[in-house]
Design a protein around this motif. Structure first.
Motif, PDB file in Angstrom:
ATOM      1  N   VAL A   1       0.941  -1.183  -0.077  1.00  5.47           N
ATOM      2  CA  VAL A   1       0.137  -0.063   0.047  1.00  5.47           C
ATOM      3  C   VAL A   1       0.886   1.059   0.088  1.00  5.47           C
ATOM      4  O   VAL A   1       1.792   1.439   0.956  1.00  5.47           O
ATOM      5  N   ASP A   2       0.778   2.166  -1.343  1.00  8.14           N
ATOM      6  CA  ASP A   2       1.457   3.382  -1.045  1.00  8.14           C
ATOM      7  C   ASP A   2       0.554   4.613  -0.877  1.00  8.14           C
ATOM      8  O   ASP A   2      -0.592   4.466  -1.468  1.00  8.14           O
ATOM      9  N   LEU A   3       0.961   5.324   0.282  1.00  8.89           N
ATOM     10  CA  LEU A   3       0.066   6.265   0.817  1.00  8.89           C
ATOM     11  C   LEU A   3       0.865   7.625   1.395  1.00  8.89           C
ATOM     12  O   LEU A   3       2.200   7.069   1.412  1.00  8.89           O
ATOM     13  N   THR A   4       0.281   8.558   1.553  1.00  9.95           N
ATOM     14  CA  THR A   4       0.980   9.662   2.085  1.00  9.95           C
ATOM     15  C   THR A   4       0.567   9.696   3.601  1.00  9.95           C
ATOM     16  O   THR A   4      -0.776  10.186   3.552  1.00  9.95           O
ATOM     17  N   ILE A   5       1.384   9.761   4.495  1.00 15.87           N
ATOM     18  CA  ILE A   5       0.714  10.187   5.818  1.00 15.87           C
ATOM     19  C   ILE A   5       1.649  11.231   6.543  1.00 15.87           C
ATOM     20  O   ILE A   5       2.781  11.457   6.649  1.00 15.87           O
ATOM     21  N   ASN A   6       0.629  12.405   7.015  1.00 15.85           N
ATOM     22  CA  ASN A   6       1.405  13.409   7.408  1.00 15.85           C
ATOM     23  C   ASN A   6       2.348  14.204   6.617  1.00 15.85           C
ATOM     24  O   ASN A   6       3.504  14.652   6.705  1.00 15.85           O
TER      25      ASN A   6
ATOM     26  N   HIS B   1       4.776   6.718   2.185  1.00 15.66           N
ATOM     27  CA  HIS B   1       5.023   5.409   2.927  1.00 15.66           C
ATOM     28  C   HIS B   1       4.671   4.305   1.973  1.00 15.66           C
ATOM     29  O   HIS B   1       3.743   4.498   1.196  1.00 15.66           O
ATOM     30  N   SER B   2       5.533   3.146   1.794  1.00 10.97           N
ATOM     31  CA  SER B   2       5.066   1.902   1.255  1.00 10.97           C
ATOM     32  C   SER B   2       5.113   0.944   2.158  1.00 10.97           C
ATOM     33  O   SER B   2       6.073   0.665   2.654  1.00 10.97           O
ATOM     34  N   LEU B   3       4.027   0.234   2.400  1.00  7.19           N
ATOM     35  CA  LEU B   3       3.760  -0.731   3.539  1.00  7.19           C
ATOM     36  C   LEU B   3       3.225  -1.797   3.003  1.00  7.19           C
ATOM     37  O   LEU B   3       2.277  -1.686   2.181  1.00  7.19           O
ATOM     38  N   ALA B   4       3.686  -2.995   3.549  1.00  2.00           N
ATOM     39  CA  ALA B   4       3.127  -4.223   3.388  1.00  2.00           C
ATOM     40  C   ALA B   4       2.395  -4.693   4.261  1.00  2.00           C
ATOM     41  O   ALA B   4       2.757  -4.828   5.448  1.00  2.00           O
ATOM     42  N   VAL B   5       0.845  -4.813   4.246  1.00  2.00           N
ATOM     43  CA  VAL B   5      -0.182  -5.099   4.930  1.00  2.00           C
ATOM     44  C   VAL B   5      -0.791  -6.218   4.693  1.00  2.00           C
ATOM     45  O   VAL B   5      -1.071  -6.588   3.266  1.00  2.00           O
ATOM     46  N   GLU B   6      -1.493  -6.735   5.608  1.00  3.31           N
ATOM     47  CA  GLU B   6      -2.375  -7.806   5.505  1.00  3.31           C
ATOM     48  C   GLU B   6      -3.660  -7.349   4.922  1.00  3.31           C
ATOM     49  O   GLU B   6      -4.033  -6.474   5.301  1.00  3.31           O
ATOM     50  N   GLY B   7      -4.475  -7.872   4.176  1.00  2.62           N
ATOM     51  CA  GLY B   7      -5.589  -7.428   3.651  1.00  2.62           C
ATOM     52  C   GLY B   7      -6.769  -6.953   4.677  1.00  2.62           C
ATOM     53  O   GLY B   7      -7.684  -6.255   4.585  1.00  2.62           O
ATOM     54  N   HIS B   8      -6.806  -7.829   5.800  1.00  2.59           N
ATOM     55  CA  HIS B   8      -7.848  -7.517   6.872  1.00  2.59           C
ATOM     56  C   HIS B   8      -7.331  -6.653   7.786  1.00  2.59           C
ATOM     57  O   HIS B   8      -8.067  -6.229   8.666  1.00  2.59           O
ATOM     58  N   ARG B   9      -5.895  -6.121   7.737  1.00  2.00           N
ATOM     59  CA  ARG B   9      -5.688  -5.148   8.703  1.00  2.00           C
ATOM     60  C   ARG B   9      -6.141  -3.537   8.539  1.00  2.00           C
ATOM     61  O   ARG B   9      -6.360  -3.173   7.502  1.00  2.00           O
TER      62      ARG B   9
ATOM     63  N   ASN C   1     -13.117   7.147  10.706  1.00  2.00           N
ATOM     64  CA  ASN C   1     -12.722   6.306  11.666  1.00  2.00           C
ATOM     65  C   ASN C   1     -11.854   5.165  11.197  1.00  2.00           C
ATOM     66  O   ASN C   1     -12.103   4.216  10.457  1.00  2.00           O
ATOM     67  N   ALA C   2     -10.569   5.392  11.820  1.00  2.00           N
ATOM     68  CA  ALA C   2      -9.502   4.501  11.197  1.00  2.00           C
ATOM     69  C   ALA C   2      -9.622   3.056  11.450  1.00  2.00           C
ATOM     70  O   ALA C   2      -9.162   2.274  11.104  1.00  2.00           O
ATOM     71  N   CYS C   3     -10.456   2.682  12.610  1.00  2.00           N
ATOM     72  CA  CYS C   3     -10.680   1.362  13.039  1.00  2.00           C
ATOM     73  C   CYS C   3     -11.635   0.725  12.037  1.00  2.00           C
ATOM     74  O   CYS C   3     -11.670  -0.508  11.697  1.00  2.00           O
ATOM     75  N   LEU C   4     -12.303   1.632  11.224  1.00  2.00           N
ATOM     76  CA  LEU C   4     -13.484   1.000  10.174  1.00  2.00           C
ATOM     77  C   LEU C   4     -12.986   0.882   8.756  1.00  2.00           C
ATOM     78  O   LEU C   4     -13.300   0.249   7.779  1.00  2.00           O
ATOM     79  N   MET C   5     -11.825   1.570   8.629  1.00  2.00           N
ATOM     80  CA  MET C   5     -11.061   1.532   7.217  1.00  2.00           C
ATOM     81  C   MET C   5      -9.975   0.336   6.981  1.00  2.00           C
ATOM     82  O   MET C   5      -8.872   0.547   7.972  1.00  2.00           O
ATOM     83  N   LEU C   6      -9.923  -0.346   5.968  1.00  3.56           N
ATOM     84  CA  LEU C   6      -8.633  -1.201   5.816  1.00  3.56           C
ATOM     85  C   LEU C   6      -7.679  -0.256   5.472  1.00  3.56           C
ATOM     86  O   LEU C   6      -7.706   0.558   4.496  1.00  3.56           O
ATOM     87  N   ALA C   7      -6.434  -0.824   5.760  1.00  4.95           N
ATOM     88  CA  ALA C   7      -5.353  -0.196   5.263  1.00  4.95           C
ATOM     89  C   ALA C   7      -5.266  -0.325   3.792  1.00  4.95           C
ATOM     90  O   ALA C   7      -4.850   0.736   3.175  1.00  4.95           O
ATOM     91  N   VAL C   8      -5.749  -1.324   3.194  1.00  5.48           N
ATOM     92  CA  VAL C   8      -5.647  -1.469   1.662  1.00  5.48           C
ATOM     93  C   VAL C   8      -6.497  -0.452   1.023  1.00  5.48           C
ATOM     94  O   VAL C   8      -6.284  -0.043  -0.104  1.00  5.48           O
ATOM     95  N   GLU C   9      -7.585  -0.026   1.826  1.00  8.01           N
ATOM     96  CA  GLU C   9      -8.202   1.082   1.058  1.00  8.01           C
ATOM     97  C   GLU C   9      -7.606   2.325   0.840  1.00  8.01           C
ATOM     98  O   GLU C   9      -8.227   3.186   0.465  1.00  8.01           O
TER      99      GLU C   9
END
Length: 165
Positions: free
Chosen positions: A5-10, A14-22, A59-67
């Protein structure tokens, strides 16, 4: 199976390897080390995990990192432009004693920041409505609302000074 997952944080890529359910919350806290975002209820009811994704509170608890692929995420750690200068909301929260245990404070700060970005001069009713998704079990909200109202005035005054300079 992990996904990249490639995203911008603050503001930082960032390029992160994450589980699909995380969840985005767990990823921010555990993979990125940004522990300001809190895990409260973990079901989207309390608002402690509020972050801003592409300009909207989530709500970050409801969003998957892959999203979050390709998106911009702002956390409470990104509110300050430097270590020496607090965001006006952070200053107002300190000045008004708007946090007690502090657990809910990061989510409330993020929601308040978004509220003031959309409405720099909110009424009391608009502040109450804007923060209605954030639960605080300690303060009774009065000092929180006072702090948001005060920060809104501080931000408006700072903008007015900038415009006349």
């Amino acid at each position: 199976m992990k996904q990249i997952v490639d995203l911008t944080i603050n503001g930082d890529p960032h390029s992160l390897a994450v589980e699909g359910h995380r969840s985005l919350l767990d990823t921010l806290r555990e993979e990125v080390g940004l522990t300001g975002t809190k895990k409260g209820c973990d079901v989207g009811d309390c608002g402690a995990c509020t972050v801003i994704v592409d300009g909207a509170p989530v709500n970050a608890c409801l969003m998957l990192a892959v999203e979050a692929q390709g998106r911009t995420v702002e956390t409470v750690e990104g509110m300050q432009k430097s270590m020496e200068i607090l965001h006006p909301l952070q200053e107002a929260f300190m000045r008004h004693g708007a946090s007690q245990c502090g657990f809910c404070t990061p989510g409330i700060l993020m929601m308040a920041q978004q509220l003031l970005a959309e409405n720099p001069d909110p009424s009391d009713a608009e502040i109450r409505f804007g923060l209605s998704g954030n639960i605080c079990r300690c303060t009774g909200y009065t000092k929180i609302f006072d702090a948001v109202r005060s920060a809104a005035a501080d931000i408006r005054n700072a903008r007015a000074l900038e415009e006349t300079a």
